[in-house]
Design an enzyme around this catalytic site. Structure first.
Site, PDB file in Angstrom:
ATOM      1  CG  HIS A 140      -2.062   0.936   1.124  1.00 48.47           C
ATOM      2  ND1 HIS A 140      -1.965   2.278   1.386  1.00 48.47           N
ATOM      3  CD2 HIS A 140      -3.337   0.702   0.741  1.00 48.47           C
ATOM      4  CE1 HIS A 140      -3.157   2.844   1.182  1.00 48.47           C
ATOM      5  NE2 HIS A 140      -4.003   1.921   0.787  1.00 48.47           N
ATOM      6  CD  GLU A 186      -8.938  -3.501  -3.117  1.00 44.12           C
ATOM      7  OE1 GLU A 186      -8.926  -2.418  -3.695  1.00 44.12           O
ATOM      8  OE2 GLU A 186      -9.985  -4.070  -2.767  1.00 44.12           O
TER       9      GLU A 186
HETATM   10  C1  SDX Z   1      -6.308   0.161  -2.777  1.00 42.23           C
HETATM   11  O1  SDX Z   1      -4.497   4.573  -1.910  1.00 42.23           O
HETATM   12  C2  SDX Z   1      -5.479   4.010  -1.317  1.00 42.23           C
HETATM   13  O2  SDX Z   1      -5.891   4.379  -0.247  1.00 42.23           O
HETATM   14  C3  SDX Z   1      -6.099   2.875  -2.073  1.00 42.23           C
HETATM   15  C4  SDX Z   1      -7.109   2.023  -1.312  1.00 42.23           C
HETATM   16  C5  SDX Z   1      -8.402   2.773  -1.094  1.00 42.23           C
HETATM   17  O3  SDX Z   1      -9.159   2.399  -0.184  1.00 42.23           O
HETATM   18  O4  SDX Z   1      -8.714   3.686  -1.890  1.00 42.23           O
HETATM   19  O5  SDX Z   1      -6.561   1.645  -0.080  1.00 42.23           O
HETATM   20  C6  SDX Z   1      -7.477   0.767  -2.090  1.00 42.23           C
HETATM   21  O6  SDX Z   1      -6.013   0.561  -3.852  1.00 42.23           O
HETATM   22  C7  SDX Z   1      -5.502  -0.908  -2.104  1.00 42.23           C
HETATM   23  C8  SDX Z   1      -4.305  -1.406  -2.998  1.00 42.23           C
HETATM   24  C9  SDX Z   1      -4.855  -2.435  -4.005  1.00 42.23           C
HETATM   25  N1  SDX Z   1      -3.801  -2.842  -4.970  1.00 42.23           N
HETATM   26  C10 SDX Z   1      -3.169  -4.010  -4.906  1.00 42.23           C
HETATM   27  O7  SDX Z   1      -3.335  -4.833  -4.012  1.00 42.23           O
HETATM   28  C11 SDX Z   1      -2.186  -4.251  -6.047  1.00 42.23           C
HETATM   29  C12 SDX Z   1      -0.850  -4.780  -5.485  1.00 42.23           C
HETATM   30  N2  SDX Z   1      -0.208  -3.710  -4.719  1.00 42.23           N
HETATM   31  C13 SDX Z   1       0.844  -2.981  -5.405  1.00 42.23           C
HETATM   32  O8  SDX Z   1       0.752  -2.851  -6.764  1.00 42.23           O
HETATM   33  C14 SDX Z   1       1.385  -1.782  -4.627  1.00 42.23           C
HETATM   34  O9  SDX Z   1       1.583  -2.192  -3.335  1.00 42.23           O
HETATM   35  C15 SDX Z   1       0.609  -0.451  -4.649  1.00 42.23           C
HETATM   36  C16 SDX Z   1       0.368   0.014  -6.025  1.00 42.23           C
HETATM   37  C17 SDX Z   1      -0.677  -0.606  -3.914  1.00 42.23           C
HETATM   38  C18 SDX Z   1       1.476   0.590  -3.918  1.00 42.23           C
HETATM   39  O10 SDX Z   1       2.687   0.603  -4.552  1.00 42.23           O
HETATM   40  P1  SDX Z   1       3.738   1.827  -4.385  1.00 42.23           P
HETATM   41  O11 SDX Z   1       3.479   2.584  -3.138  1.00 42.23           O
HETATM   42  O12 SDX Z   1       3.772   2.593  -5.659  1.00 42.23           O
HETATM   43  O13 SDX Z   1       5.076   1.057  -4.132  1.00 42.23           O
HETATM   44  P2  SDX Z   1       6.196   0.744  -5.218  1.00 42.23           P
HETATM   45  O14 SDX Z   1       5.560   0.335  -6.514  1.00 42.23           O
HETATM   46  O15 SDX Z   1       7.147   1.880  -5.215  1.00 42.23           O
HETATM   47  O16 SDX Z   1       6.869  -0.595  -4.616  1.00 42.23           O
HETATM   48  C19 SDX Z   1       7.940  -0.506  -3.677  1.00 42.23           C
HETATM   49  C20 SDX Z   1       8.601  -1.867  -3.740  1.00 42.23           C
HETATM   50  C21 SDX Z   1       8.919  -2.307  -5.162  1.00 42.23           C
HETATM   51  O17 SDX Z   1      10.017  -3.195  -5.094  1.00 42.23           O
HETATM   52  P3  SDX Z   1      11.515  -2.648  -5.498  1.00 42.23           P
HETATM   53  O18 SDX Z   1      11.356  -1.909  -6.835  1.00 42.23           O
HETATM   54  O19 SDX Z   1      11.915  -1.731  -4.381  1.00 42.23           O
HETATM   55  O20 SDX Z   1      12.333  -3.901  -5.637  1.00 42.23           O
HETATM   56  O21 SDX Z   1       7.691  -2.870  -3.222  1.00 42.23           O
HETATM   57  C22 SDX Z   1       7.399  -3.796  -4.251  1.00 42.23           C
HETATM   58  C23 SDX Z   1       7.719  -3.122  -5.562  1.00 42.23           C
HETATM   59  O22 SDX Z   1       8.016  -4.103  -6.550  1.00 42.23           O
HETATM   60  N3  SDX Z   1       5.952  -4.093  -4.145  1.00 42.23           N
HETATM   61  C24 SDX Z   1       5.445  -5.315  -4.288  1.00 42.23           C
HETATM   62  C25 SDX Z   1       4.062  -5.179  -4.097  1.00 42.23           C
HETATM   63  N4  SDX Z   1       3.776  -3.890  -3.831  1.00 42.23           N
HETATM   64  C26 SDX Z   1       4.958  -3.225  -3.876  1.00 42.23           C
HETATM   65  N5  SDX Z   1       6.039  -6.508  -4.564  1.00 42.23           N
HETATM   66  C27 SDX Z   1       5.213  -7.599  -4.645  1.00 42.23           C
HETATM   67  N6  SDX Z   1       3.858  -7.530  -4.461  1.00 42.23           N
HETATM   68  C28 SDX Z   1       3.256  -6.351  -4.181  1.00 42.23           C
HETATM   69  N7  SDX Z   1       1.933  -6.317  -4.002  1.00 42.23           N
END
Ligand code: SDX
Length: 374
Positions: free
Chosen positions: A257, A310
């Site tokens: 998140h 989710e």
């Molecule tokens: C909602 O914003 C809100 O409030 C949203 C929400 C609401 O009520 O409105 O809470 C609802 O959207 C919940 C989130 C639902 N989405 C998912 O579950 C999809 C999977 N999650 C990710 O895609 C991710 O965690 C995000 C998009 C939610 C947040 O990502 P960020 O903050 O942009 O983080 P990032 O992409 O910079 O990742 C940082 C690191 C990366 O690794 P490195 O590049 O440092 O090696 O963490 C890793 C990412 O690859 N990472 C994950 C991951 N989420 C982040 N690795 C594996 N699985 C994941 N789910």
């Protein structure tokens, strides 16, 4: 204010607006709506009580709640041209696209001018009707009339299925709708506020928000959580599947998140409900959650990736009888209250939202007329 940590883009850590509607405390794993803790609201309130809280700033008295319910009931109608629009769409259309299209059609004919609370009530009353009408049409059945005695969650389930829903299904969906109603400056709410800040109409803001919510990084994750669990299939296959997914840079749906750097408090509520609603299903989803958290910690150390709302949304919505393609639209049914609360807050003290960008293109290119370009 500058971002607390190196700016990775995506407005991470940037304060884009002030709001009195909700606070997401990502360090403490705390969510409050107008000061009330989400755990208290989720365990005791109906969705309509929480909508009143988000819109008017206080929990309603019984008189105020009855008055709001009557207003919702009065708006539980779809104009003929909206029904016609829904009927014209192929039955294979994604329900999220049906919702966005039908809301747009409703706005094209019936909504204009500065956003009002009456329009917010009408939109919040109509989202469930649009989805239920489409669900019936694609089954070759006629749409149903709402039941005035039913609350938001019960009426939605009734319109979808044609049967009075079980009490535990109403309770489960009601709690889900309360948990998802608002969440600070998430991508779809920010989108709605940007459109509202241009002095556009409320439907243009809602259609833009629906477009943002559809994406799997935001609201589009629940059905993909269910796909992931289906692909894993059994606990003995979980570790290999998850390790493979993370190794290949995949994102585990339902984890991580932008704000929560600990467990999402909504996931805590949904986990308990999923455990009770379908103990058999929970054997796999609960095991996969623990395995995913362990492997994310091992393979992505320091990223603080925890279960988000989710992950168990899918289990709960499946348990109350919703098909996977209705998960994100049902998220929109809930979030319509938050979106409209933020739209009204934006327009009541408005300034056009227009940030800067860091330009990385050339500064002074020499112009060459078309006839001389090689
Ligand atoms: C909602 O914003 C809100 O409030 C949203 C929400 C609401 O009520 O409105 O809470 C609802 O959207 C919940 C989130 C639902 N989405 C998912 O579950 C999809 C999977 N999650 C990710 O895609 C991710 O965690 C995000 C998009 C939610 C947040 O990502 P960020 O903050 O942009 O983080 P990032 O992409 O910079 O990742 C940082 C690191 C990366 O690794 P490195 O590049 O440092 O090696 O963490 C890793 C990412 O690859 N990472 C994950 C991951 N989420 C982040 N690795 C594996 N699985 C994941 N789910």
């Amino acid at each position: 204010p500058t971002a607390a940590k190196p700016n990775k883009g995506g407005l991470e850590g940037i304060v884009a607006a002030t709001t009195a509607i909700s606070l997401v405390d990502g360090t403490a794993g705390r969510l409050i709506y107008r000061g009330y803790n989400i755990h208290d609201l989720a365990r005791t309130c109906t969705y309509e009580e929480v909508v009143h809280l988000l819109w008017f700033g206080h929990l309603p008295t019984q008189t105020e709640l009855s008055a709001l319910h009557e207003k919702f009931v009065a708006e539980r109608t779809l104009p003929d041209f909206v029904v016609q629009t829904i009927r014209e769409l192929p039955t294979t259309t994604e329900p999220m696209d049906v919702l966005r299209t039908a809301v747009s059609a409703w706005g094209a004919v019936s909504v204009s001018g500065k956003p009002t609370i009456e329009q917010a009530i009408a939109a919040t009353a109509r989202f469930p009707l649009i989805l239920a009408a489409f669900n019936r049409f694609r089954q070759g059945k006629e749409m149903l009339e709402s039941r005035p005695e039913l609350g938001h969650a019960a009426n939605y389930l009734y319109l979808l299925t044609g049967e009075l829903p079980k009490e535990e299904h109403v309770r489960g969906l009601n709690t889900y709708l309360v948990l998802l109603a608002d969440h600070g400056m998430n991508a779809s709410t920010f989108t709605a506020r940007i459109v509202a800040s241009t002095e556009s109409d409320i439907v243009s803001s809602l259609v833009a928000a629906l477009g943002a919510l559809k994406g799997p990084l935001h609201g589009g994750a629940p059905s993909k959580v269910q796909d992931m669990l289906h692909e894993i299939g059994s606990v003995d296959k979980a570790e290999a599947w998850i390790r493979e997914a993370i190794t290949h840079g995949g994102r585990l749906m339902g984890f991580g998140h932008r704000v929560y750097k600990t467990t999402d408090p909504r996931a805590e509520e949904l986990r308990e409900m999923a455990r009770v609603a379908d103990p058999e299903d929970f054997k796999l989803s609960g095991y996969v959650e623990q395995k995913a958290l362990a492997l994310l910690d091992e393979m992505k150390p320091g990223r603080k990736l925890y279960t988000n709302v989710e992950y168990y949304s899918a289990a709960l919505m499946k348990a109350v009888g919703l098909s996977g393609d209705l998960f994100t639209p049902t998220f929109a049914v809930s979030r319509c209250a938050g979106w409209t609360a933020h739209i009204l807050e934006q327009v009541n003290n408005n300034r056009l939202i227009r940030p800067e960008a860091e330009y990385t293109g050339p500064q002074s290119a020499t112009f060459v007329p078309l006839t001389e370009r090689k």
